[in-house]
Design a protein around this motif. Structure first.
Motif, PDB file in Angstrom:
ATOM      1  N   UNK A  10       0.804  -1.276  -0.057  1.00  0.00           N
ATOM      2  CA  UNK A  10       0.084  -0.022  -0.025  1.00  0.00           C
ATOM      3  C   UNK A  10       0.826   1.264   0.054  1.00  0.00           C
ATOM      4  N   UNK A  11       0.293   2.285   0.433  1.00  0.00           N
ATOM      5  CA  UNK A  11       1.135   3.492   0.541  1.00  0.00           C
ATOM      6  C   UNK A  11       1.954   3.503   1.447  1.00  0.00           C
ATOM      7  N   UNK A  12       1.546   3.104   2.834  1.00  0.00           N
ATOM      8  CA  UNK A  12       2.238   3.381   4.009  1.00  0.00           C
ATOM      9  C   UNK A  12       2.724   2.086   4.569  1.00  0.00           C
ATOM     10  N   UNK A  13       1.907   0.999   4.316  1.00  0.00           N
ATOM     11  CA  UNK A  13       2.198  -0.390   4.807  1.00  0.00           C
ATOM     12  C   UNK A  13       2.514  -1.234   3.706  1.00  0.00           C
ATOM     13  N   UNK A  14       3.087  -2.434   3.978  1.00  0.00           N
ATOM     14  CA  UNK A  14       2.915  -3.611   3.041  1.00  0.00           C
ATOM     15  C   UNK A  14       2.737  -4.818   4.144  1.00  0.00           C
ATOM     16  N   UNK A  64      -1.402 -23.290   8.664  1.00  0.00           N
ATOM     17  CA  UNK A  64      -2.703 -23.004   8.352  1.00  0.00           C
ATOM     18  C   UNK A  64      -2.869 -22.669   6.932  1.00  0.00           C
ATOM     19  N   UNK A  65      -1.680 -21.972   6.491  1.00  0.00           N
ATOM     20  CA  UNK A  65      -1.503 -21.370   5.095  1.00  0.00           C
ATOM     21  C   UNK A  65      -1.629 -22.638   4.194  1.00  0.00           C
ATOM     22  N   UNK A  66      -0.922 -23.510   4.508  1.00  0.00           N
ATOM     23  CA  UNK A  66      -0.638 -24.780   3.621  1.00  0.00           C
ATOM     24  C   UNK A  66      -1.937 -25.444   3.495  1.00  0.00           C
ATOM     25  N   UNK A  67      -2.616 -25.500   4.460  1.00  0.00           N
ATOM     26  CA  UNK A  67      -3.975 -26.255   4.401  1.00  0.00           C
ATOM     27  C   UNK A  67      -5.140 -25.656   3.986  1.00  0.00           C
ATOM     28  N   UNK A  68      -4.936 -24.082   3.772  1.00  0.00           N
ATOM     29  CA  UNK A  68      -6.059 -23.309   3.242  1.00  0.00           C
ATOM     30  C   UNK A  68      -6.953 -22.876   4.367  1.00  0.00           C
ATOM     31  N   UNK A  69      -6.671 -23.054   5.725  1.00  0.00           N
ATOM     32  CA  UNK A  69      -7.555 -22.883   6.748  1.00  0.00           C
ATOM     33  C   UNK A  69      -7.425 -21.219   7.177  1.00  0.00           C
ATOM     34  N   UNK A  70      -6.367 -20.779   7.056  1.00  0.00           N
ATOM     35  CA  UNK A  70      -6.259 -19.095   7.375  1.00  0.00           C
ATOM     36  C   UNK A  70      -5.099 -18.616   6.463  1.00  0.00           C
ATOM     37  N   UNK A  71      -5.165 -17.186   6.440  1.00  0.00           N
ATOM     38  CA  UNK A  71      -4.053 -16.475   5.758  1.00  0.00           C
ATOM     39  C   UNK A  71      -3.571 -15.293   6.560  1.00  0.00           C
ATOM     40  N   UNK A  72      -2.336 -15.610   7.239  1.00  0.00           N
ATOM     41  CA  UNK A  72      -1.798 -14.526   8.200  1.00  0.00           C
ATOM     42  C   UNK A  72      -1.036 -13.946   7.447  1.00  0.00           C
ATOM     43  N   UNK A  73      -0.873 -12.281   7.860  1.00  0.00           N
ATOM     44  CA  UNK A  73       0.210 -11.521   7.345  1.00  0.00           C
ATOM     45  C   UNK A  73       0.687 -10.752   8.463  1.00  0.00           C
ATOM     46  N   UNK A  74       1.957 -10.490   8.370  1.00  0.00           N
ATOM     47  CA  UNK A  74       2.381  -9.338   9.212  1.00  0.00           C
ATOM     48  C   UNK A  74       2.361  -7.852   8.599  1.00  0.00           C
ATOM     49  N   UNK A  75       1.888  -6.737   9.198  1.00  0.00           N
ATOM     50  CA  UNK A  75       1.933  -5.529   8.892  1.00  0.00           C
ATOM     51  C   UNK A  75       3.292  -4.910   8.994  1.00  0.00           C
ATOM     52  N   UNK A  80      10.534   1.128   5.942  1.00  0.00           N
ATOM     53  CA  UNK A  80      11.630   0.454   7.114  1.00  0.00           C
ATOM     54  C   UNK A  80      11.496  -1.046   7.092  1.00  0.00           C
ATOM     55  N   UNK A  81      10.268  -1.367   6.790  1.00  0.00           N
ATOM     56  CA  UNK A  81      10.173  -3.055   6.939  1.00  0.00           C
ATOM     57  C   UNK A  81       9.785  -3.201   8.639  1.00  0.00           C
ATOM     58  N   UNK A  82       9.642  -2.290   9.255  1.00  0.00           N
ATOM     59  CA  UNK A  82       9.405  -2.418  10.866  1.00  0.00           C
ATOM     60  C   UNK A  82       8.068  -3.186  10.863  1.00  0.00           C
ATOM     61  N   UNK A  83       7.848  -4.181  11.967  1.00  0.00           N
ATOM     62  CA  UNK A  83       6.620  -4.464  12.079  1.00  0.00           C
ATOM     63  C   UNK A  83       5.664  -3.666  12.635  1.00  0.00           C
ATOM     64  N   UNK A  84       4.447  -3.598  12.227  1.00  0.00           N
ATOM     65  CA  UNK A  84       3.653  -2.579  12.942  1.00  0.00           C
ATOM     66  C   UNK A  84       2.293  -3.281  13.490  1.00  0.00           C
ATOM     67  N   UNK A  85       2.169  -4.592  13.053  1.00  0.00           N
ATOM     68  CA  UNK A  85       1.008  -5.351  13.702  1.00  0.00           C
ATOM     69  C   UNK A  85       0.653  -6.318  12.824  1.00  0.00           C
ATOM     70  N   UNK A  86      -0.478  -7.154  12.866  1.00  0.00           N
ATOM     71  CA  UNK A  86      -0.881  -8.022  11.986  1.00  0.00           C
ATOM     72  C   UNK A  86      -2.408  -8.256  11.669  1.00  0.00           C
ATOM     73  N   UNK A  87      -2.348  -8.866  10.696  1.00  0.00           N
ATOM     74  CA  UNK A  87      -3.814  -9.042  10.156  1.00  0.00           C
ATOM     75  C   UNK A  87      -4.135 -10.637   9.569  1.00  0.00           C
TER      76      UNK A  87
END
Ligand SMILES: CC(C)(COP(=O)(O)OP(=O)(O)OC[C@H]1O[C@@H](n2cnc3c(N)ncnc32)[C@H](O)[C@@H]1OP(=O)(O)O)[C@@H](O)C(=O)NCCC(=O)NCCS
Length: 187
Positions: A10-14, A64-75, A80-87
């Motif tokens: 995105x503009x401010x996060x990845x 969970x990603x491998x089995x298609x049960x959930x898709x987790x991301x870090x924000x 800077x690539x600094x971790x700001x959260x998760x979704x």
């Protein structure tokens, strides 16, 4: 859906899929926000805020990603690539439902800058464009005004209140249900 394919910018996060080597930064984030996140999370095991436990969480995300049960991301902060959260999209249901539930949290020190709003927008796009889902649902405690605002800004509809819906911080809490379907994004 190969995990490595997904870096969403995105503009401010990845958003990127977490790896086990994120455990230390995730732990630091969770320790710093322990009291801030607690009301919106399940009651945790005594060892939750340890490197071991966070590595287990991340290993669970991989599986969970491998089995298609959930898709987790870090924000992460885009520059800077600094971790700001998760979704995450959890409880993925296929068949006639093509639905997932949405959860997120953002470091208190960067709240109010649009981080969660952008991250939710990116993950909704992922849900519809990459994961083949049709509906994303979020459940929000009525007192969590900031979270409700994040969803409203992303075009989610309030669908109604579910009583004693989730057990968070040890109590069955009423939640307002919000949802968006693929048609909402096209229009
Ligand atoms: C909810 C949460 C993710 C929001 O993250 P964030 O990055 O600060 O969110 P954003 O900056 O994108 O947007 C927040 C919006 O809420 C508004 N807001 C914040 N506190 C508010 C309050 N007390 N009353 C009204 N609006 C409020 C902000 O002004 C902003 O809206 P605006 O852009 O119209 O001004 C973050 O506070 C958090 O992690 N909370 C703890 C965990 C949690 O609640 N997770 C969600 C569970 S459903």
């Amino acid at each position: 859906l190969a995990r490595s394919d997904f870096k969403l910018e995105g503009d401010i996060v990845a958003l990127r899929a977490p790896t086990r080597s994120d455990a230390r930064e995730l732990l630091t984030l969770r320790v710093r926000n322990e009291r801030f996140f607690a009301p919106f999370e399940p009651a945790r095991e005594a060892d939750f805020l340890t490197l071991d436990a966070q590595e287990r969480v991340l290993a669970g995300d991989l599986e969970a990603w491998r089995t298609g049960q959930a898709y987790a991301f870090v924000i992460v902060e885009r520059r800077s690539e600094r971790m700001l959260g998760w979704v995450r999209l959890s409880n993925v249901a296929r068949g006639v439902w093509q639905n997932a539930t949405l959860g997120y949290a953002v470091d208190e020190s960067v709240n109010g800058r649009g981080v969660a709003t952008e991250a939710v927008g990116l993950v909704v796009r992922f849900a519809f464009e990459h994961a083949g889902l049709h509906r994303v649902q979020a459940a929000v405690m009525p007192r969590n005004v900031a979270s409700a605002r994040v969803l409203a800004k992303n075009g989610f509809r309030a669908e109604g209140r579910s009583l004693r819906y989730l057990c968070l911080a040890g109590a069955w809490e009423d939640h307002d249900i919000y949802a968006i379907t693929r048609e909402d994004v096209r229009s």
